[in-house]
Design a protein around this motif. Structure first.
Motif, mmCIF file in Angstrom:
data_model
loop_
_atom_site.group_PDB
_atom_site.id
_atom_site.type_symbol
_atom_site.label_atom_id
_atom_site.label_comp_id
_atom_site.label_asym_id
_atom_site.label_seq_id
_atom_site.Cartn_x
_atom_site.Cartn_y
_atom_site.Cartn_z
ATOM 1 N N LEU A 78 39.403 37.958 42.917
ATOM 2 C CA LEU A 78 39.906 38.173 41.549
ATOM 3 C C LEU A 78 39.217 39.382 40.919
ATOM 4 C CD1 LEU A 78 40.269 34.774 39.652
ATOM 5 C CD2 LEU A 78 41.940 36.629 39.793
ATOM 6 N N LEU B 286 41.262 42.741 40.265
ATOM 7 C CA LEU B 286 41.461 43.094 38.858
ATOM 8 C C LEU B 286 40.808 44.438 38.550
ATOM 9 C CD1 LEU B 286 40.932 39.591 37.221
ATOM 10 C CD2 LEU B 286 43.094 40.817 37.468
ATOM 11 N N ILE C 98 38.485 40.923 30.244
ATOM 12 C CA ILE C 98 39.695 40.180 30.606
ATOM 13 C C ILE C 98 39.439 39.378 31.889
ATOM 14 C CG2 ILE C 98 42.151 40.371 31.174
ATOM 15 C CD1 ILE C 98 41.723 41.323 28.410
ATOM 16 N N GLN C 99 38.671 39.970 32.813
ATOM 17 C CA GLN C 99 38.357 39.258 34.060
ATOM 18 C C GLN C 99 37.681 37.926 33.778
ATOM 19 O OE1 GLN C 99 36.168 41.600 36.907
ATOM 20 N NE2 GLN C 99 37.418 43.413 36.528
ATOM 21 N N ILE D 63 40.152 35.401 32.611
ATOM 22 C CA ILE D 63 40.996 34.889 33.696
ATOM 23 C C ILE D 63 40.220 33.896 34.558
ATOM 24 C CG2 ILE D 63 42.177 35.555 35.836
ATOM 25 C CD1 ILE D 63 42.974 38.164 34.373
ATOM 26 N N VAL E 88 40.914 29.980 35.538
ATOM 27 C CA VAL E 88 40.995 29.498 36.924
ATOM 28 C C VAL E 88 40.121 28.266 37.121
ATOM 29 C CG1 VAL E 88 40.430 30.045 39.325
ATOM 30 C CG2 VAL E 88 41.632 31.717 37.907
#
Lengths: 270, 340
Positions: B305, B309, B318-319, B322, B326
């Motif tokens: 990810l 990303l 933003i990572q 996310i 998850v």
């Protein structure tokens, strides 16, 4: 069979056992014994100290005072392993199973079978588990499921199998039928009779009067941490036992029911 | 990773698939989906070079995650791994700076990590302090110590040898390009990735084939039952914390070696990545449930990810958002299944 009459030595004697938590005396100066091939019922209210007494014998709890004698020697159980080494096995009311492990892993927990290299011998453990579990319950399948998926009866069978697989001399059963249906209860009763005929001594903690009168040779009643009476089962009625449990004494003017016998001195003197 | 993958595929052939394997399969499926998605977005994602980069980046989280899994399996948690990583790395850096040979200096770093773990284990088992509080304390102690002994300044110029573990690779092949300049044929398998595989296989073996592994599961499943069954509960828990600390130490020297600098403020919040990796991989914070292979998949989901990303130009903030989603979804899906 009546080992006591034949005059053999007790398998285990607990002498003047004392256990207190802070100011609370859970077990006060209790002495009991158990002969080979004998089933002794330990009765009493919740909190009367019977579980506590049995935990002392199983090595799960250290007494403040008192001795445990097996055969001719005094033994000290500092851990459940010590007790097991002397042949004292316990089936706990909670069953003490690791829910996420399968039946063989639970059966051999703490004393796993190993290969030459010290690795777990899962194949061997599975075979042994299948053998002993099928002896107790021929319908036992799904041995490799984690035990939380199994029924209450199956879980009970695992707990029993764990106690009798290894060389057991003294078996402590804490409410073994409390969570079981009629068929499974009958199975446990048969098993108790079978073990008794093999010369194993059994302490049976139970609230079920029917079970007690059906299975026990002798009863010991505890009340507020004290041993308030030990009688042969044929000497007492259910009402006598209830009176002992609730009031801590026999009904006024009590006589042994089988008048030919005298009360067991040394057991009821406490 | 082939060992892990094989173990996942085998149950497919059988009739029955355990819920444990099912979770791993769904996690693995998620991982493959992510790889496919990123590959579709950017062809460079699937290159061998980038694959090795992901391996390298994931190895630190992976090592921490394996140690974390051991502790989580016993029903505990180790919040100190990020700080222990920093302390171990700086101790190794200081030792090398003081003239101690690199292998010995790095070993000292791992030993310091193991000692931190031992303190955690003793506080948890002997002082009867909950793992959360015990390791929270160690988190502050280890970070403070790392900052104190270095004066909060990074230790650089540690020499080429110090950077070998983090930057070297096996089977690196360099040929001559058509234009006469050297060309990398195969970037090699980074040492940290090899280390990760070795550690993962070793720990997985220990968990499934040795009695200590069985006892770790039993303790997390039902501690009282384990004790009554004669399992040495305190000793087993202590071992789990020591291993977690030692692996944090190992991760520390790998990370510092990669940077060729000992940074006392590295690894902040890494413990949360490690927990996330374990949880995504199916570990239960209640204890008794979890596998090394699951945690590896979890670590790679996080690694892929991040990497994907990054390549897509998504910001680090933003990572985080996310990855947060998850983690929650992974646990939610797991609960849905066990409720069924």
């Amino acid at each position: 069979m009546n080992a006591q009459v034949t005059g053999s030595r007790p398998l285990v004697e607990m002498i003047n056992i004392q256990k207190s938590f802070g100011g609370v005396h859970a077990v006060e100066d209790v002495s009991i014994d158990l002969f080979p091939g004998e089933v002794v019922g330990i009765l009493g209210h919740n909190g009367a100290g019977k579980s506590c007494l049995m935990r002392v014998l199983s090595g799960a709890m250290a007494p403040n005072a008192g001795t445990i004698r097996m055969g001719d020697e005094d033994v000290r159980f500092l851990s459940p392993q010590d007790a097991r080494r002397q042949g004292v096995e316990t089936i706990y009311q909670t069953l003490a199973l690791a829910d996420h492990l399968d039946a063989p892993s639970n059966l051999f927990l703490g004393r796993e079978l190993k290969t030459r290299w010290g690795n777990l011998d899962d194949k061997n453990m599975m075979e042994e588990a299948r053998r002993v579990l099928h002896r107790l319950n021929p319908n036992f399948k799904n041995l490799s499921d984690p035990v939380f998926r199994l029924s209450g009866g199956q879980r009970q069978v695992i707990a029993i199998a764990r106690a009798i697989y290894f060389k057991v001399k003294v078996l402590i059963m804490d409410e073994p039928t409390a969570a079981l249906g009629p068929a499974e209860t009958a199975m446990v009763a048969d098993l108790i009779r079978q073990l008794r005929s093999e010369g194993i001594g059994i302490f049976l903690i139970s609230h079920d009067m029917h079970d007690v009168f059906d299975l026990c040779d002798r009863i010991v009643v505890m009340n507020r941490g004290r041993n308030v009476g030990g009688y042969r089962i044929e000497e007492v009625t259910k009402d006598d036992v209830l009176s002992l449990i609730i009031k801590g004494e026999m009904p006024a003017g009590w006589r042994p029911r089988n008048a030919a016998r005298t009360p067991q001195t040394g057991l009821s003197s406490n | 990773m082939s060992v892990e993958v094989e173990r996942l595929v085998v149950p497919l052939a059988g009739v029955k698939i355990s819920s444990d394997a099912l979770h791993k399969l769904s996690a693995l499926f998620t991982l493959l989906m992510l790889v496919g998605l990123f590959a579709f977005g950017n062809a460079a994602f699937l290159s061998v070079g980038n694959g090795m980069t992901v391996l390298l980046q994931t190895s630190v989280i992976g090592l921490l995650g394996i140690g974390m899994t051991l502790v989580i399996l016993t029903g505990g948690i180790d919040l100190s791994v990020g700080s222990v990583l920093a302390l171990s790395g700086t101790v190794a850096g200081l030792a090398v700076k003081a003239g101690i040979p690199v292998p010995l200096g790095m070993t000292m770093g791992i030993v310091v990590g193991a000692l931190c773990g031992a303190v955690n284990g003793i506080v948890v088992t002997k002082m009867r302090i909950t793992p959360f509080v015990a390791t929270l304390g160690m988190m502050l102690i280890a970070r403070g110590t790392a900052l104190q002994i270095t004066g909060a300044a990074p230790i650089s110029q540690l020499g080429e040898a110090f950077g070998k573990l983090g930057n070297g690779s096996l089977f690196r092949a360099i040929g001559m390009g058509t234009n006469g300049l050297p060309k990398i044929i195969f970037p090699g398998i980074p040492y940290p990735a090899i280390l990760l595989v070795v550690v993962a296989v070793t720990v997985a073996f220990m968990l499934h084939r040795r009695s200590i592994g069985r006892h770790i599961y039993a303790i997390g499943s039902n501690e009282e039952a384990a004790r009554l069954s004669g399992v040495e509960v305190d000793r087993t828990k202590l071992a789990a914390y020591v291993m977690s600390g030692a692996l944090a130490g190992l991760a520390g020297i790998v990370l510092m070696s990669r940077l060729v600098t000992a940074q006392p403020n590295e690894g902040v919040m890494y413990e949360l990545d490690a927990i996330a990796a374990a949880v995504i991989g199916g570990a239960s914070l209640m204890g008794g449930v979890g596998t090394v292979s699951g945690t590896m998949i979890g670590a790679f989901i996080i690694g892929v990810l991040r990497n994907g990303l990054n390549m897509a130009g998504v910001s680090a903030f933003i990572q985080q958002i996310i990855i947060g989603f998850v983690v929650i979804m992974a646990v939610y899906v797991d609960q849905l299944r066990s409720r069924r």
